[in-house]
Design a protein around this motif. Structure first.
Motif, PDB file in Angstrom:
ATOM      1  N   ASN A  24       0.125  -5.983 -14.085  1.00 22.88           N
ATOM      2  CA  ASN A  24      -0.109  -5.440 -12.753  1.00 22.88           C
ATOM      3  C   ASN A  24       0.986  -5.938 -11.820  1.00 22.88           C
ATOM      4  N   PRO A  25       2.007  -5.138 -11.577  1.00 20.24           N
ATOM      5  CA  PRO A  25       3.123  -5.593 -10.752  1.00 20.24           C
ATOM      6  C   PRO A  25       2.785  -5.749  -9.269  1.00 20.24           C
ATOM      7  N   ALA A  26       1.736  -5.077  -8.799  1.00 26.60           N
ATOM      8  CA  ALA A  26       1.364  -5.186  -7.388  1.00 26.60           C
ATOM      9  C   ALA A  26       0.577  -6.466  -7.147  1.00 26.60           C
ATOM     10  N   PRO A  27       0.766  -7.083  -5.980  1.00 29.44           N
ATOM     11  CA  PRO A  27      -0.013  -8.289  -5.686  1.00 29.44           C
ATOM     12  C   PRO A  27      -1.494  -7.947  -5.521  1.00 29.44           C
ATOM     13  N   LEU A  28      -2.347  -8.894  -5.830  1.00 32.19           N
ATOM     14  CA  LEU A  28      -3.790  -8.719  -5.693  1.00 32.19           C
ATOM     15  C   LEU A  28      -4.236  -9.412  -4.413  1.00 32.19           C
ATOM     16  N   PHE A  29      -5.210  -8.827  -3.727  1.00 26.22           N
ATOM     17  CA  PHE A  29      -5.683  -9.362  -2.456  1.00 26.22           C
ATOM     18  C   PHE A  29      -7.200  -9.369  -2.410  1.00 26.22           C
ATOM     19  N   ASP A  35     -11.856  -2.698  12.192  1.00 24.76           N
ATOM     20  CA  ASP A  35     -11.002  -1.664  12.775  1.00 24.76           C
ATOM     21  C   ASP A  35      -9.785  -2.290  13.443  1.00 24.76           C
ATOM     22  N   ARG A  36      -9.869  -3.552  13.830  1.00 27.35           N
ATOM     23  CA  ARG A  36      -8.770  -4.194  14.538  1.00 27.35           C
ATOM     24  C   ARG A  36      -7.905  -5.089  13.662  1.00 27.35           C
ATOM     25  N   HIS A  37      -8.507  -5.842  12.731  1.00 27.24           N
ATOM     26  CA  HIS A  37      -7.743  -6.849  11.980  1.00 27.24           C
ATOM     27  C   HIS A  37      -7.971  -6.769  10.475  1.00 27.24           C
ATOM     28  N   THR A  38      -6.966  -7.230   9.736  1.00 28.85           N
ATOM     29  CA  THR A  38      -7.084  -7.453   8.302  1.00 28.85           C
ATOM     30  C   THR A  38      -6.787  -8.925   8.062  1.00 28.85           C
ATOM     31  N   TYR A  39      -7.725  -9.601   7.377  1.00 27.95           N
ATOM     32  CA  TYR A  39      -7.598 -11.033   7.062  1.00 27.95           C
ATOM     33  C   TYR A  39      -7.779 -11.147   5.557  1.00 27.95           C
ATOM     34  N   ALA A  40      -6.758 -11.638   4.855  1.00 29.22           N
ATOM     35  CA  ALA A  40      -6.809 -11.636   3.393  1.00 29.22           C
ATOM     36  C   ALA A  40      -6.053 -12.814   2.818  1.00 29.22           C
ATOM     37  N   VAL A  41      -6.320 -13.049   1.538  1.00 24.33           N
ATOM     38  CA  VAL A  41      -5.547 -14.027   0.777  1.00 24.33           C
ATOM     39  C   VAL A  41      -4.973 -13.297  -0.432  1.00 24.33           C
ATOM     40  N   ALA A  42      -3.690 -13.527  -0.682  1.00 28.11           N
ATOM     41  CA  ALA A  42      -3.024 -12.907  -1.833  1.00 28.11           C
ATOM     42  C   ALA A  42      -3.247 -13.786  -3.062  1.00 28.11           C
ATOM     43  N   ASP A  43      -3.000 -13.227  -4.229  1.00 26.22           N
ATOM     44  CA  ASP A  43      -3.205 -13.968  -5.472  1.00 26.22           C
ATOM     45  C   ASP A  43      -2.286 -15.175  -5.600  1.00 26.22           C
ATOM     46  N   GLY A  45      -1.838 -17.245  -3.140  1.00 25.44           N
ATOM     47  CA  GLY A  45      -2.332 -18.237  -2.198  1.00 25.44           C
ATOM     48  C   GLY A  45      -1.923 -18.024  -0.751  1.00 25.44           C
ATOM     49  N   ARG A  46      -1.085 -17.031  -0.480  1.00 26.93           N
ATOM     50  CA  ARG A  46      -0.673 -16.755   0.901  1.00 26.93           C
ATOM     51  C   ARG A  46      -1.837 -16.177   1.692  1.00 26.93           C
ATOM     52  N   ILE A  63      -0.846 -15.127  10.884  1.00 23.36           N
ATOM     53  CA  ILE A  63      -1.643 -16.270  10.441  1.00 23.36           C
ATOM     54  C   ILE A  63      -1.243 -17.581  11.117  1.00 23.36           C
ATOM     55  N   ASP A  64       0.026 -17.781  11.412  1.00 24.29           N
ATOM     56  CA  ASP A  64       0.471 -19.036  12.009  1.00 24.29           C
ATOM     57  C   ASP A  64       0.672 -18.965  13.523  1.00 24.29           C
TER      58      ASP A  64
END
Length: 79
Positions: A24-29, A35-43, A45-46, A63-64
């Motif tokens: 799977n070449p695409a990163p996993l989240f 409706d306003r924000h997306t808050y996620a962690v990538a595979d 650790g970001r 995030i920072d």
């Protein structure tokens, strides 16, 4: 209330076989999208925080940013 106002838990991953970086070449989240924000962690650790209205292409990770503390308390499960 519109449907967009409800938080949605997102998991982006292929179904079926075990997911690895090799098949799977695409990163996993995993994350939450309102409706306003997306808050996620990538595979890798970001942690990611985007303003979907001001930055619809999610080019600027907030995030920072010092001003993001209130947003994080709103969207984070640990609140």
């Amino acid at each position: 209330m519109s449907w967009d106002a409800k938080p949605v838990v997102i998991t982006v991953a292929p179904t079926g076989a075990e997911v690895t970086r090799e098949n799977n070449p695409a990163p996993l989240f995993r994350g939450v999208r309102t409706d306003r924000h997306t808050y996620a962690v990538a595979d890798d650790g970001r942690w990611l925080l985007y303003d979907n209205r001001e930055d619809p292409f999610q080019a600027r990770n907030l995030i920072d940013d010092a001003g993001s503390e209130l947003i994080l308390r709103t969207v984070s499960p640990d609140g």
